[in-house]
Design an enzyme around this catalytic site. Structure first.
Site, PDB file in Angstrom:
ATOM      1  N   HIS A 509       0.830  -1.208   0.000  1.00 22.28           N
ATOM      2  CA  HIS A 509       0.000   0.000   0.000  1.00 22.28           C
ATOM      3  C   HIS A 509       0.868   1.263   0.000  1.00 22.28           C
ATOM      4  O   HIS A 509       0.742   2.117  -0.867  1.00 22.28           O
ATOM      5  CB  HIS A 509      -0.925  -0.011   1.228  1.00 22.28           C
ATOM      6  N   GLU A 510       1.740   1.352   0.987  1.00 25.60           N
ATOM      7  CA  GLU A 510       2.558   2.565   1.099  1.00 25.60           C
ATOM      8  C   GLU A 510       3.504   2.702  -0.091  1.00 25.60           C
ATOM      9  O   GLU A 510       3.808   3.804  -0.529  1.00 25.60           O
ATOM     10  CB  GLU A 510       3.334   2.573   2.424  1.00 25.60           C
ATOM     11  N   HIS A 513       1.733   4.512  -2.838  1.00 21.72           N
ATOM     12  CA  HIS A 513       1.860   5.974  -2.698  1.00 21.72           C
ATOM     13  C   HIS A 513       3.243   6.414  -3.182  1.00 21.72           C
ATOM     14  O   HIS A 513       3.387   7.434  -3.857  1.00 21.72           O
ATOM     15  CB  HIS A 513       1.721   6.386  -1.235  1.00 21.72           C
ATOM     16  N   HIS A 516       3.490   6.679  -6.849  1.00 21.06           N
ATOM     17  CA  HIS A 516       2.785   7.884  -7.296  1.00 21.06           C
ATOM     18  C   HIS A 516       3.712   9.105  -7.172  1.00 21.06           C
ATOM     19  O   HIS A 516       3.706  10.000  -8.010  1.00 21.06           O
ATOM     20  CB  HIS A 516       1.534   8.056  -6.425  1.00 21.06           C
TER      21      HIS A 516
END
Ligand SMILES: [Zn+2]
Length: 725
Positions: A509-510, A513, A516
């Site tokens: 998940h992290e 980010h 991105h």
């Protein structure tokens, strides 16, 4: 859903609602500069000039706690002086001398704040906490000084009016529109009298918001369940009982105390076998802030809802949600409501099915009672054990942290995007637990710096998050330096870190980010990377979670740390099945909270002040979410996200981003899954674009249509109900 959080580094729109609340602080650049100079801000401060390390990495080997405050204050002064210079420019406003010039302001401020935010979140101490407290109102005042600067707004408006005649490239046009909207949202277009009125409302909102938070804190503490009868705690493990005894001792109370979590459901209910105790604990939770005492929040939230509606009206919007959602992907409360309404039938049907399973178990055990909310967790846990008996201790040896990172997280990114990673040992870090990697693009060129700080420490905030030490911008000539932080249990020295599958998911998940941020390829810093609306920001991260259980990736990293053997298919299948267990309940309680949020924030300014309980009951009925056994995840009177934490009219964003990530993953599956072609296209059309285009348009251009809820329901094991056209 992993416990997750994503921090933002610059001014975001949600903060603008609190603009103008700190007007009492006299803030002139010259006084601050003088103070900063007196405090010793000069060339020997490590933030004085951009770092000379690769990627302008923070020189942690030179940074001392005492360096932050003078640099922050000098940064505020410098930013304000730069802004004033733009506002006072005698030349007619142009895109270059106003909009681009604003993008170049505040480089010292960003340089120090990005590092300060990182360190004070992950490795704090009393000195840093004191600085944070002192500087927060000054930053709020700085934002006021920018967004309520009438002369500056005059220039921005002129450019906005001429924007289509200026022949700007699409990213520049987007920047003009976003800047203009920020000013308008903050009230820059209002008359002086209305600005004064808005200021009053903002001040009252800030006061009520903080009153709500302190009342709720006290109410939650007071509502803990206390008993001197040990038999009432039947079912708790020795460790849980010891925690309860310690909680009582801490309060100098006799017996045992069960402290409350912030949600309606209490995890401890899973273990409590005495039904009367369960009912009592649940009642304490449900009524925590509705006891008619000084900590009752009902009048506070009714007034907050009313004044937010008044504020929206003043700013020219039909309700608060319309104001709040204008710059979000959903754009309107109607779109968010329509999205949620469509989820209700499948979600409640699944929850009702789960309730039937639980009732059957109660009956089989000769319980002789009807399922109530306080029974749910206790019996659901038994159903889970019976159906998917999954012992976490069996799976952990397959999830050694470094192996998961290299052969899972990095592996998936390499397959999709061609990027590679090299650990660096010569970049300074703020704690020895932090690791640093250089990330190379597919053509071998340096792309980003990535830090990970995975282990729990006493001086670290809870949860997991991502942010930047340095943001990407072609205008400023910077490449990204990004960090991921988590709170995994640290192994004893020399022992491997064997983590849970939930931790594995958090890593993916992290890192989503982080991707991105790493792939950001924009001109302007304020549109770069994760500087996107809240109902879009969790999309890349939640999307990346899917690769954790994608067979080709899972098989590559889920290997026994001693033998290298793959996980047995039976165990892997259990892991997969257990993922959707109880999702009818979890989804319905989230939906109910999200609907409550939206109902409160679509009230019109002239609606009479509401009785909180009546309003809540009616709102749940109206949205078909008044299920006896599935109460909302947060009741209105203790819904901190929306009354105290900036998520007002924004709680739907969690669900919205889930729709996007499941939908996007389905697209990948339909197009061959884990391939460079798919990855590169996603990177080029979405991950590299930041906020340079309306996210709704960006998404549909990539996807080839509007996002739909089908894959989201499937991923949660919910059946899509026929949709009436
Ligand atoms: Zn996140």
């Amino acid at each position: 859903m992993a416990s997750i959080r994503q921090r933002r580094k610059r001014v975001i729109l949600s903060q603008i609602s609190t603009l103008m609340t700190a007007g009492a602080i006299a803030l002139t650049p010259s006084t601050i500069l003088a103070q900063a100079a007196a405090a010793g801000f000069g060339p020997d401060n490590p933030f004085y000039a951009p770092s000379v390390l690769p990627f302008q990495a923070p020189p942690f080997d030179r940074i001392k706690d005492a360096d932050y405050q003078p640099a922050i204050e000098a940064g505020i002064a410098q930013k304000l002086a730069e802004i004033q210079k733009i506002a006072d420019n005698p030349a007619p406003p142009t895109f270059e001398n106003t909009i681009v010039a604003m993008e170049k302001t505040g480089q010292l401020f960003d340089r120090v704040m990005q590092v300060f935010e990182g360190v004070s979140g992950a490795n704090t101490n009393p000195a840093l906490e004191a600085i944070r407290k002192e500087e927060a109102p000054k930053q709020a005042a700085m934002r006021d000084a920018i967004y309520l600067n009438a002369r500056l707004f005059g220039r921005v408006s002129k450019i906005y009016e001429q924007r289509h005649a200026l022949q700007l490239d699409p990213e520049s046009l987007r920047l003009v529109e976003m800047d203009y909207q920020k000013f308008v949202h903050a009230g820059a277009r209002l008359s002086d009298a209305d600005k004064a009125e808005l200021k009053k409302l903002n001040e009252e909102e800030a006061t009520l918001t903080s009153a709500f938070a302190s009342k709720l804190l006290a109410a939650t503490k007071n509502a803990a369940y206390a008993t001197t009868d040990k038999a009432a705690l039947a079912g708790l493990s020795d460790a849980q009982t010891a925690v309860a005894a310690q909680a009582a001792a801490n309060r100098k109370a006799p017996g045992w105390v069960l402290s409350l979590q912030n949600t309606t459901q209490q995890p401890i209910l899973q273990s409590l076998s005495d039904r009367a105790t369960r009912q009592a604990v649940f009642a304490q939770s449900w009524n925590r802030a509705e006891r008619g005492d000084a900590n009752d929040t009902r009048a506070t939230i009714a007034r907050l809802a009313k004044l937010r509606a008044q504020k929206a009206k003043l700013l020219g919007y039909p309700n608060y949600a319309a104001w709040k959602l204008e710059d979000q992907m959903a754009h309107t409360p109607e779109a968010a409501l329509k999205f949620m309404d469509a989820l209700v039938p499948a979600s409640t049907a699944k929850a009702e099915g789960e309730a039937k399973d639980i009732q059957a178990l109660i009956n089989a055990q000769g319980g002789g009672f009807t399922l109530e909310p306080w029974d749910w967790n206790f019996y659901a846990e038994q159903v889970r054990k019976a159906k998917f008996d999954l012992d976490e201790a069996q799976t952990r040896p397959y999830f050694e942290l470094n192996n998961v990172l290299h052969n899972g997280v990095f592996y998936a990114a390499e397959k999709l995007y061609g990027i590679t990673f090299k650990q660096l040992h010569d970049i300074p870090v703020y704690n020895p637990d932090v690791q640093v990697y250089e990330v190379f693009d597919a053509d071998g060129k340096p792309l980003a710096l990535w830090y990970c700080d995975y282990f729990q420490r006493d001086n670290k905030d809870g949860g997991a998050w991502m942010s930047n030490f340095v943001g990407q911008s072609k205008l400023l000539g910077t490449l990204p330096a990004i960090y991921n932080v988590a709170n995994f249990s640290k192994p004893a020295p020399g022992e491997p870190a064997l983590i849970s599958f939930s931790d594995v998911t958090t890593m993916f998940h992290e890192f989503g980010h982080a991707l991105h941020g790493m792939f950001a390829n924009t001109e302007y810093p304020s549109l770069s990377g994760t500087e996107v609306p809240r109902d879009f920001v969790e999309f890349p991260s939640q999307f990346n979670e899917h690769w954790a259980s994608y067979p080709a990736v899972f098989e590559h990293y889920a290997r026994h740390y001693k033998t290298g053997a793959p996980m047995l298919a039976e165990l892997a299948a259990k892991l997969e099945k257990a993922r959707t267990f109880n999702h009818g309940y979890m989804f319905t309680e989230l939906l109910a909270a999200a609907e409550l949020d939206m109902q409160w924030h679509t009230l019109a300014a002239d609606a009479p002040l509401k009785d909180a309980d009546t309003f809540e009951t009616e709102a749940l009925k109206k949205t078909h979410l008044a299920l006896r056994t599935v109460p909302p995840r947060y009741r209105s009177s203790y819904f901190l996200h929306i009354w105290g934490n900036g998520y007002a009219a924004g709680y739907y964003a969690y669900l919205w981003c889930e729709m996007l990530d499941d939908d996007a993953f389905q697209w990948f599956e339909d197009h061959g899954g884990l391939t460079r072609t798919n990855g590169d296209r996603f990177r080029q059309m979405v991950l590299s674009r930041g906020n340079t285009e309306d996210p709704a348009k960006m998404y549909s251009a990539w996807f080839g249509g509007e996002p739909g809820i089908g894959p989201m329901l499937k991923a949660r094991g919910l059946e899509a109900a026929p949709v009436a056209k």
